[in-house]
Write a protein that holds these residues in place. Structure first.
Motif, mmCIF file in Angstrom:
data_model
loop_
_atom_site.group_PDB
_atom_site.id
_atom_site.type_symbol
_atom_site.label_atom_id
_atom_site.label_comp_id
_atom_site.label_asym_id
_atom_site.label_seq_id
_atom_site.Cartn_x
_atom_site.Cartn_y
_atom_site.Cartn_z
ATOM 1 N N ILE A 259 18.817 -64.919 15.675
ATOM 2 C CA ILE A 259 19.348 -63.565 15.874
ATOM 3 C C ILE A 259 19.402 -63.216 17.356
ATOM 4 O O ILE A 259 20.237 -62.413 17.779
ATOM 5 C CB ILE A 259 18.537 -62.520 15.085
ATOM 6 N N VAL A 260 18.522 -63.829 18.174
ATOM 7 C CA VAL A 260 18.587 -63.601 19.619
ATOM 8 C C VAL A 260 19.867 -64.210 20.178
ATOM 9 O O VAL A 260 20.569 -63.600 20.983
ATOM 10 C CB VAL A 260 17.347 -64.201 20.315
ATOM 11 N N ARG A 261 20.192 -65.417 19.722
ATOM 12 C CA ARG A 261 21.430 -66.068 20.178
ATOM 13 C C ARG A 261 22.654 -65.273 19.737
ATOM 14 O O ARG A 261 23.621 -65.121 20.508
ATOM 15 C CB ARG A 261 21.491 -67.487 19.621
ATOM 16 N N ASP A 262 22.646 -64.793 18.485
ATOM 17 C CA ASP A 262 23.787 -64.010 17.990
ATOM 18 C C ASP A 262 23.999 -62.763 18.835
ATOM 19 O O ASP A 262 25.141 -62.410 19.177
ATOM 20 C CB ASP A 262 23.559 -63.619 16.526
ATOM 21 N N LEU A 263 22.896 -62.088 19.169
ATOM 22 C CA LEU A 263 23.012 -60.865 19.970
ATOM 23 C C LEU A 263 23.533 -61.170 21.366
ATOM 24 O O LEU A 263 24.440 -60.475 21.864
ATOM 25 C CB LEU A 263 21.649 -60.174 20.051
ATOM 26 N N LEU A 264 22.999 -62.186 22.022
ATOM 27 C CA LEU A 264 23.461 -62.537 23.368
ATOM 28 C C LEU A 264 24.920 -62.960 23.354
ATOM 29 O O LEU A 264 25.682 -62.639 24.269
ATOM 30 C CB LEU A 264 22.584 -63.646 23.952
ATOM 31 N N ARG A 265 25.309 -63.695 22.325
ATOM 32 C CA ARG A 265 26.711 -64.123 22.218
ATOM 33 C C ARG A 265 27.629 -62.923 22.086
ATOM 34 O O ARG A 265 28.712 -62.865 22.673
ATOM 35 C CB ARG A 265 26.854 -65.067 21.028
#
Length: 493
Positions: free
Chosen positions: A92-98
């Motif tokens: 979910i951290v990667r999804d948010l940063l993306r």
């Protein structure tokens, strides 16, 4: 979540007869999205999954980190969030940063080369800005050393990329790994490769001498072929994205200490994407050549003169030495922590290295030795007698000390001159010599001789014939004389 404007554009372009692929490429969305909303523009938006709500309390904090470093990696953000109590996973951290960054460019493909365990280490430098020391800034570099098979990583931070820094960094890396590889891969840095003509490579002589001690064969990459050292290139990027962001440092020692901790707790225990294993576990299969019993001394070395302020000038600073070394040339050997000064092979003094500039690094014992020497000097009977002549005499004595002229020998001679010419004449001569900074008994003796020797005035010679006494001669031209000499020289030739 897709925007209403995008849905409108999908339906509009579909009516114009555009293909789903063309619409997706034009709007920079997925083809499945074009298909879904092309078939049913009124479909309901899905609610965001509950898992994304876990990040809600940390959004302001994440925005703050992104403002510091827009390219900060998700792994780094996750490390910081965990310290704040976050219990979610990296997905979910990667999804948010993306989502916050928008669409990213596609990466180029490259060929990956694999090495046998212990066969090869790859090295490269990375520039990491600078560190402030007072009003001074020092450039900061990182030497990355990677064991190619296991991806085990070592990093050495320095303020220099010179030959001695490369060699010392490699020694520290070999000690970290517990041995040496059979070959080492380098790019075309001048400290390793002097020049190359096609396949013919001329390595740096000092680099070859260094590697010979460890029985290592150097291998140089071809220019314009970054894939040949892709592992170390990726390691430099990993250091920039995982270690460097959101950190602050006091000095070089602090950087290195934080890097060592990061290597132990993060870099070498992570699950490597290429190998699928932790580097430290994979490194257990690696057998390296043992280190020699005596490691070479790779400190920076220079020969420097000790100035009259009993100090040598090194790297923008002054480092003191014992006063008996004034005027001598001493050997200075320096690493990132210490500046050590030798007289021949004998160690004279060691100072902690200062990374500021225009500083004086002083040993208290040296200053005390100077004070004791001066105290003993003023207690000497002849020195005291000379100093009693007045303020000019004491100033002159101080000038003799600063000029590094033998004190007792010159003072003894001046006192003998005082007995011959008197105190007033000596003081007058001292005042004249100090105007021209001419210190020494010989100058005073010369002035006294010129002052005390009577000048003789001889009357012009008179001839019997008065007309001859009134004859005046014009001053000869030296140019005519030179021309006459040159003319006769040509004839002789």
């Amino acid at each position: 979540m897709i925007d209403k404007t995008v849905i409108f554009e999908i339906t509009r372009l579909k009516r114009l007869g555009w293909s789903e692929r063309k619409i997706a490429r034009h709007l920079r969305v997925d083809r499945s999205t074009v298909k879904k909303y092309g078939e049913n523009p009124n479909r309901r938006f899905k609610k965001p999954p509950a898992r994304s709500l876990k990040l809600a309390p940390y959004l302001d904090l994440i925005d703050q980190w992104l403002s510091q470093d827009p390219q900060v990696k998700a792994t780094v953000v996750l490390q910081r969030l965990r310290s704040k109590g976050f219990s979610g996973q990296i997905t979910i951290v990667r999804d948010l940063l993306r989502k916050l960054r928008g669409p990213q460019k596609h990466r180029q493909a490259y060929i990956r080369f694999e090495s046998d365990p212990g066969q090869q280490m790859q090295i490269d430098w990375g520039h990491f800005g600078s560190l402030p020391y007072g009003h001074t800034k020092r450039k900061l570099y990182a030497l990355a050393v990677l064991e190619a098979y296991s991806r085990m990583l070592y990093v050495e931070f320095t303020h220099s990329q010179k030959q001695h820094s490369l060699h010392q960094g490699l020694i520290n890396a070999f000690s970290f790994f517990g041995g040496t590889p059979r070959e080492i891969l380098v790019d075309n840095m001048l400290t390793a490769v002097i020049e190359r003509q096609g396949s013919i490579i001329r390595f740096n002589d000092a680099f070859l001498d260094f590697l010979r001690i460890f029985n290592i064969t150097p291998v140089a990459c071809n220019p314009g072929a970054p894939h040949e050292k892709g592992k170390i290139e990726a390691a430099i990027k990993y250091i920039r994205r995982n270690f460097w962001p959101l950190r602050s440092f006091k000095d070089l020692n602090d950087v290195q200490n934080q890097a060592k901790q990061w290597l132990t707790t993060v870099a070498n225990v992570r699950l490597h994407q290429s190998t699928g294993q932790q580097p430290d576990e994979r490194f257990e299969d690696v057998t390296l050549n043992p280190l020699p019993d005596l490691l070479p001394d790779c400190r920076e070395v220079c020969l420097l003169k000790v100035h009259k302020d009993f100090a040598v000038r090194f790297d923008g600073n002054s480092y003191t030495t014992p006063p008996w070394t004034i005027g001598k040339k001493l050997t200075v050997k320096a690493d990132t922590a210490t500046v050590t000064i030798y007289n021949g092979s004998k160690k004279v003094v060691a100072h902690q290295r200062c990374w500021q500039r225009h500083c004086r690094i002083e040993n208290k014992a040296h200053k005390e030795q100077v004070q004791k020497m001066r105290k003993r000097l003023w207690q000497d009977r002849q020195i005291a007698a000379f100093a009693s002549l007045g303020a000019d005499a004491r100033l002159y004595l101080q000038g003799l000390i600063e000029a590094k002229i033998p004190i007792k020998k010159n003072i003894s001679k001046i006192l003998h001159l005082k007995d011959e010419y008197g105190s007033a004449a000596i003081i007058s001569a001292i005042q004249k010599t100090m105007i021209y900074n001419a210190y020494g008994a010989d100058y005073i003796e010369n002035i006294l001789y010129q002052q005390m020797t009577p000048k003789k005035h001889h009357a012009p010679v008179k001839l019997k014939k008065d007309d001859l006494n009134r004859i005046t001669l014009t001053e000869p031209s030296l140019q005519d004389y030179d021309a006459h000499v040159l003319k006769w020289r040509k004839k002789d030739d």
